[in-house]
Design a protein around this motif. Structure first.
Motif, PDB file in Angstrom:
ATOM      1  N   ALA A  76     -16.552   6.762  -0.302  1.00 57.39           N
ATOM      2  CA  ALA A  76     -15.143   7.181  -0.334  1.00 57.39           C
ATOM      3  C   ALA A  76     -14.874   8.261   0.712  1.00 57.39           C
ATOM      4  N   GLN A  77     -15.881   9.133   0.909  1.00 55.97           N
ATOM      5  CA  GLN A  77     -15.686  10.246   1.840  1.00 55.97           C
ATOM      6  C   GLN A  77     -15.565   9.767   3.299  1.00 55.97           C
ATOM      7  N   ILE A  78     -16.194   8.622   3.610  1.00 57.79           N
ATOM      8  CA  ILE A  78     -16.170   8.177   5.012  1.00 57.79           C
ATOM      9  C   ILE A  78     -15.013   7.219   5.302  1.00 57.79           C
ATOM     10  N   CYS A  79     -14.265   6.834   4.262  1.00 52.87           N
ATOM     11  CA  CYS A  79     -13.162   5.886   4.487  1.00 52.87           C
ATOM     12  C   CYS A  79     -11.827   6.605   4.383  1.00 52.87           C
ATOM     13  N   SER A  80     -10.924   6.304   5.278  1.00 54.30           N
ATOM     14  CA  SER A  80      -9.593   6.892   5.152  1.00 54.30           C
ATOM     15  C   SER A  80      -8.675   5.977   4.350  1.00 54.30           C
ATOM     16  N   THR A  81      -9.051   4.696   4.272  1.00 54.28           N
ATOM     17  CA  THR A  81      -8.251   3.771   3.457  1.00 54.28           C
ATOM     18  C   THR A  81      -9.177   2.922   2.594  1.00 54.28           C
ATOM     19  N   CYS A  82      -8.655   2.398   1.506  1.00 53.19           N
ATOM     20  CA  CYS A  82      -9.434   1.532   0.611  1.00 53.19           C
ATOM     21  C   CYS A  82      -9.667   0.191   1.310  1.00 53.19           C
ATOM     22  N   PRO A  83     -10.934  -0.259   1.411  1.00 51.44           N
ATOM     23  CA  PRO A  83     -11.204  -1.517   2.113  1.00 51.44           C
ATOM     24  C   PRO A  83     -10.578  -2.715   1.403  1.00 51.44           C
ATOM     25  N   ARG A  84     -10.294  -2.587   0.113  1.00 58.91           N
ATOM     26  CA  ARG A  84      -9.755  -3.740  -0.607  1.00 58.91           C
ATOM     27  C   ARG A  84      -8.241  -3.843  -0.482  1.00 58.91           C
ATOM     28  N   CYS A  85      -7.538  -2.723  -0.583  1.00 57.90           N
ATOM     29  CA  CYS A  85      -6.068  -2.810  -0.603  1.00 57.90           C
ATOM     30  C   CYS A  85      -5.399  -2.004   0.510  1.00 57.90           C
ATOM     31  N   SER A  86      -6.201  -1.351   1.358  1.00 56.50           N
ATOM     32  CA  SER A  86      -5.683  -0.600   2.518  1.00 56.50           C
ATOM     33  C   SER A  86      -4.848   0.618   2.159  1.00 56.50           C
ATOM     34  N   SER A  87      -4.836   1.022   0.899  1.00 60.11           N
ATOM     35  CA  SER A  87      -4.046   2.220   0.606  1.00 60.11           C
ATOM     36  C   SER A  87      -4.856   3.460   0.989  1.00 60.11           C
ATOM     37  N   ALA A 142      -6.313   4.241  -6.863  1.00 67.57           N
ATOM     38  CA  ALA A 142      -5.180   4.259  -7.794  1.00 67.57           C
ATOM     39  C   ALA A 142      -4.385   2.969  -7.716  1.00 67.57           C
ATOM     40  N   ARG A 143      -4.458   2.292  -6.584  1.00 66.18           N
ATOM     41  CA  ARG A 143      -3.592   1.128  -6.418  1.00 66.18           C
ATOM     42  C   ARG A 143      -4.263  -0.172  -6.808  1.00 66.18           C
ATOM     43  N   GLY A 161       0.786  -1.233   0.000  1.00 65.71           N
ATOM     44  CA  GLY A 161       0.000   0.000   0.000  1.00 65.71           C
ATOM     45  C   GLY A 161       0.817   1.283   0.000  1.00 65.71           C
ATOM     46  N   ARG A 162       2.139   1.175  -0.152  1.00 59.17           N
ATOM     47  CA  ARG A 162       2.960   2.384  -0.190  1.00 59.17           C
ATOM     48  C   ARG A 162       3.704   2.469  -1.514  1.00 59.17           C
ATOM     49  N   SER A 163       4.037   3.683  -1.891  1.00 61.59           N
ATOM     50  CA  SER A 163       4.712   3.898  -3.171  1.00 61.59           C
ATOM     51  C   SER A 163       6.192   4.167  -2.960  1.00 61.59           C
ATOM     52  N   CYS A 215     -19.513  -1.948  -4.664  1.00 60.25           N
ATOM     53  CA  CYS A 215     -18.671  -1.002  -3.949  1.00 60.25           C
ATOM     54  C   CYS A 215     -18.183  -1.742  -2.701  1.00 60.25           C
ATOM     55  N   PRO A 216     -16.877  -1.748  -2.431  1.00 56.55           N
ATOM     56  CA  PRO A 216     -16.373  -2.542  -1.302  1.00 56.55           C
ATOM     57  C   PRO A 216     -16.809  -2.009   0.063  1.00 56.55           C
TER      58      PRO A 216
END
Ligand SMILES: [Zn+2]
Ligand SMILES: [Zn+2]
Length: 226
Positions: A201-212, A179-180, A99-101, A162-163
């Motif tokens: 998307a607005q209520i999540c700080s990370t993507c539920p699928r990939c944690s980015s 993006a990831r 999850g990091r670039s 939607c995850p």
């Protein structure tokens, strides 16, 4: 979504061609997280004096996404989309891990490039915030630019869940595309009644699928590095 990606090592050793052309849509999603090399204004007097290099644009070098590129040690330095074998350039290639670039930099054998003031090994993994001092003394800072992709879902996304809320994505909705991993999360705004708005998307700080991390504002990301 699996991300095809060339490998710097493959490019050097096997002289492999970059991966096949992608759809414009995928290209845009991948480019939504892009490494920039920011030229330190105080340290680039010579490039500032050069005609045509006085705009803010010349203060940053954009690193192409999805394939290796080369960084020239010219003044001012340039990032070129193609890697030419045998040149005295550095080769750059972004990659992601957990999850990091990160940005891989492969240097020619004769170099005096420093990263965070230490002489860099030939293969260096750069992180956001790192300082790179080129052979000529010019200082660059590694930064990651976030250009969130928000809009109607792409055709391949329609009907997928939607995850966050598990509702299928329809043509009428607005989605944020990770993006990831390419997941589409509802990101409805003023175009929809407030009562009916899906703001996954607005209520999540990370993507539920990939944690980015999810960042809906365009600009430089300041990811914690550890
Ligand atoms: Zn949702
Ligand atoms: Zn994701």
């Amino acid at each position: 979504m699996r991300r095809p990606g060339g490998s710097v090592i493959n490019a050097i050793i096997h002289d492999k061609a970059p991966p096949a052309m992608e759809t414009q849509e995928n290209e845009m999603i991948r480019a939504s997280l892009q490494f920039h090399l920011l030229i330190d204004a105080d340290e680039s007097e010579s490039s500032a004096r050069a005609p045509g290099h006085t705009t803010g644009e010349s203060r940053r070098l954009e690193v192409p996404v999805g394939h290796p590129s080369s960084l020239t040690f010219t003044d001012p330095p340039q990032v070129l989309s193609e890697v030419q074998a045998g040149l005295d350039d550095a080769i750059l290639e972004p990659f992601e891990h957990e999850g990091r670039s990160y940005l891989t930099m492969v240097l020619p054998s004769n170099h005096s490039v420093r990263v965070n003031s230490a002489l860099a090994p030939r293969v260096t993994v750069l992180r956001i915030g790192d300082w790179v001092r080129l052979n000529a003394g010019l200082l660059l800072q590694v930064a990651l630019y976030n250009r969130p992709v928000i809009g109607p879902p792409g055709t391949e996304m329609l009907g997928k869940e939607c995850p966050v809320c598990r509702l299928p994505l329809s043509t009428e909705t607005t989605v944020y595309t990770c993006a990831r991993c390419g997941a589409g999360l509802h990101c409805e705004g003023p175009e929809r009644d407030e009562q009916e708005r899906l703001e996954c998307a607005q209520i999540c700080s990370t993507c539920p699928r990939c944690s980015s991390p999810i960042n809906l504002t365009e600009g430089y990301l300041d990811e914690p590095s550890f």
